[in-house]
Design an enzyme around this catalytic site. Structure first.
Site, PDB file in Angstrom:
ATOM      1  N   GLY A  81      14.811   2.478   0.191  1.00 28.78           N
ATOM      2  CA  GLY A  81      13.601   2.065  -0.530  1.00 28.78           C
ATOM      3  C   GLY A  81      13.788   0.697  -1.159  1.00 28.78           C
ATOM      4  O   GLY A  81      12.903  -0.166  -1.084  1.00 28.78           O
TER       5      GLY A  81
ATOM      6  N   VAL B 282      10.374   6.774   1.673  1.00 29.75           N
ATOM      7  CA  VAL B 282      11.605   7.096   2.395  1.00 29.75           C
ATOM      8  C   VAL B 282      11.659   8.614   2.541  1.00 29.75           C
ATOM      9  O   VAL B 282      11.429   9.345   1.562  1.00 29.75           O
ATOM     10  CB  VAL B 282      12.847   6.571   1.646  1.00 29.75           C
ATOM     11  CG1 VAL B 282      14.131   6.986   2.359  1.00 29.75           C
ATOM     12  CG2 VAL B 282      12.782   5.054   1.514  1.00 29.75           C
TER      13      VAL B 282
ATOM     14  N   GLY C  85      19.734   3.507  -0.552  1.00 30.47           N
ATOM     15  CA  GLY C  85      19.252   2.139  -0.782  1.00 30.47           C
ATOM     16  C   GLY C  85      18.157   1.689   0.176  1.00 30.47           C
ATOM     17  O   GLY C  85      17.852   0.499   0.250  1.00 30.47           O
TER      18      GLY C  85
ATOM     19  N   GLU D  34       0.830  -1.210   0.000  1.00 29.30           N
ATOM     20  CA  GLU D  34       0.000   0.000   0.000  1.00 29.30           C
ATOM     21  C   GLU D  34       0.865   1.260   0.000  1.00 29.30           C
ATOM     22  O   GLU D  34       0.590   2.202  -0.744  1.00 29.30           O
ATOM     23  CB  GLU D  34      -0.933  -0.012   1.228  1.00 29.30           C
ATOM     24  CG  GLU D  34      -1.823   1.199   1.387  1.00 29.30           C
ATOM     25  CD  GLU D  34      -2.939   1.294   0.360  1.00 29.30           C
ATOM     26  OE1 GLU D  34      -3.121   0.352  -0.443  1.00 29.30           O
ATOM     27  OE2 GLU D  34      -3.623   2.327   0.347  1.00 29.30           O
TER      28      GLU D  34
ATOM     29  N   GLU E 148      -0.354  -1.433 -18.161  1.00 31.05           N
ATOM     30  CA  GLU E 148      -0.674  -0.185 -18.861  1.00 31.05           C
ATOM     31  C   GLU E 148      -2.176   0.005 -19.077  1.00 31.05           C
ATOM     32  O   GLU E 148      -2.672   1.123 -19.095  1.00 31.05           O
ATOM     33  CB  GLU E 148       0.022  -0.162 -20.242  1.00 31.05           C
ATOM     34  CG  GLU E 148       1.506  -0.480 -20.216  1.00 31.05           C
ATOM     35  CD  GLU E 148       2.388   0.724 -19.895  1.00 31.05           C
ATOM     36  OE1 GLU E 148       1.836   1.834 -19.784  1.00 31.05           O
ATOM     37  OE2 GLU E 148       3.610   0.543 -19.734  1.00 31.05           O
TER      38      GLU E 148
ATOM     39  N   TYR F  74      11.189   0.942  -9.940  1.00 29.88           N
ATOM     40  CA  TYR F  74      10.454  -0.321  -9.856  1.00 29.88           C
ATOM     41  C   TYR F  74      10.775  -1.214 -11.058  1.00 29.88           C
ATOM     42  O   TYR F  74      10.965  -2.422 -10.911  1.00 29.88           O
ATOM     43  CB  TYR F  74       8.948  -0.066  -9.802  1.00 29.88           C
ATOM     44  CG  TYR F  74       8.488   0.643  -8.544  1.00 29.88           C
ATOM     45  CD1 TYR F  74       9.018   0.315  -7.290  1.00 29.88           C
ATOM     46  CD2 TYR F  74       7.509   1.632  -8.593  1.00 29.88           C
ATOM     47  CE1 TYR F  74       8.589   0.952  -6.147  1.00 29.88           C
ATOM     48  CE2 TYR F  74       7.070   2.277  -7.441  1.00 29.88           C
ATOM     49  CZ  TYR F  74       7.612   1.930  -6.218  1.00 29.88           C
ATOM     50  OH  TYR F  74       7.181   2.564  -5.080  1.00 29.88           O
TER      51      TYR F  74
END
Lengths: 161, 161
Positions: B95, B85, B93, B81, B138, B129
């Site tokens: 995250g 940071v 580093g 959810e 998409e 990501y």
């Protein structure tokens, strides 16, 4: 037409409805679950989902499958994972009745939000949802990591950080 | 830097991180929860979410909040959810470590899918990501019905259909 909560004996019916929805979503081979997984996940001591079935003229005409989620802005919410009515039973308000019932369950459980995902080309569904008071979150996209990529990401996690 | 599972005493910290994320998402007034709701929902007998906290130089530098969801294609999955940071702790580093840890928890629990939502303008997050193996769906959009509109939809549901 009658809406009822699914029980374990409905597992074959639920699975066939999940397959029919996958075909509609143009992903006919996407379903990796079988009856035993659905039975374990939905009808054991700690169910991961609930399912409504709409019976119409002696047939399972449609289903709605949902589970609790959490919003750090709004609190307890419900996610509607699947909502589907067999093509031969459309135009009789079954989808509308299923959606309304899930909304009623959300309110009963103190959830201030009900949400679901929709394909952007599914204009009839989007128009239907908007007519029922839903809004589309235009700027949000879903990201996902699955299977081997997820295992790789997990392995990068150093123990005891 | 050290990642740990949040406990009830972290509730004020979690709430301040939730507020900081809402500001970053350009929705500074969106958070309708307080400490008592977070305590009830996350740290009672049936928690609705779990939370990891990353401590860095004696401060809570970031958090990841997640809960189980269900896919009728893949089975048990995890929804992330919130992942955030604090700006003053970025570039170290944290995250990445939080995301990896949530991936490891997903694998430990037999989940074949981890997913989350992202704002389409948040290019740094999307690139990050993707570099970790995630894909963007998409064609999917999120729809939602909330508050008074949800209550209206619920009221349309005829009892005993």
């Amino acid at each position: 037409m009658h809406i009822r909560l699914a029980t374990e004996s409905d597992v074959p019916t639920i699975l066939s409805l999940i397959h029919a929805l996958a075909v509609y979503e143009r992903e006919p081979d996407a379903v990796q679950l079988g009856e035993s997984e659905l039975r374990r996940d939905g009808f054991g001591p700690q169910p991961l989902f609930e399912c409504l079935i709409a019976d119409d003229e002696g047939e399972a005409a449609g289903f709605a499958l949902y589970f609790p989620i959490y919003s750090t802005w709004r609190g307890p919410s419900i996610h509607l994972e699947d909502l589907f009515v067999q093509p031969s039973h459309r135009g009789r308000g079954i989808g509308k009745a299923l959606l309304e019932r899930v909304a009623a369950i959300s309110i009963e459980r103190g959830c201030g939000r009900l949400q679901w995902d929709v394909l952007d080309w599914n204009t009839p569904a989007i128009d239907f949802y908007r007519s029922r008071g839903a809004v589309m979150l235009e700027s949000w996209r879903i990201m996902r990591v699955t299977g081997a990529a997820l295992a790789r990401l997990a392995k990068s996690s150093p123990p005891g950080t």
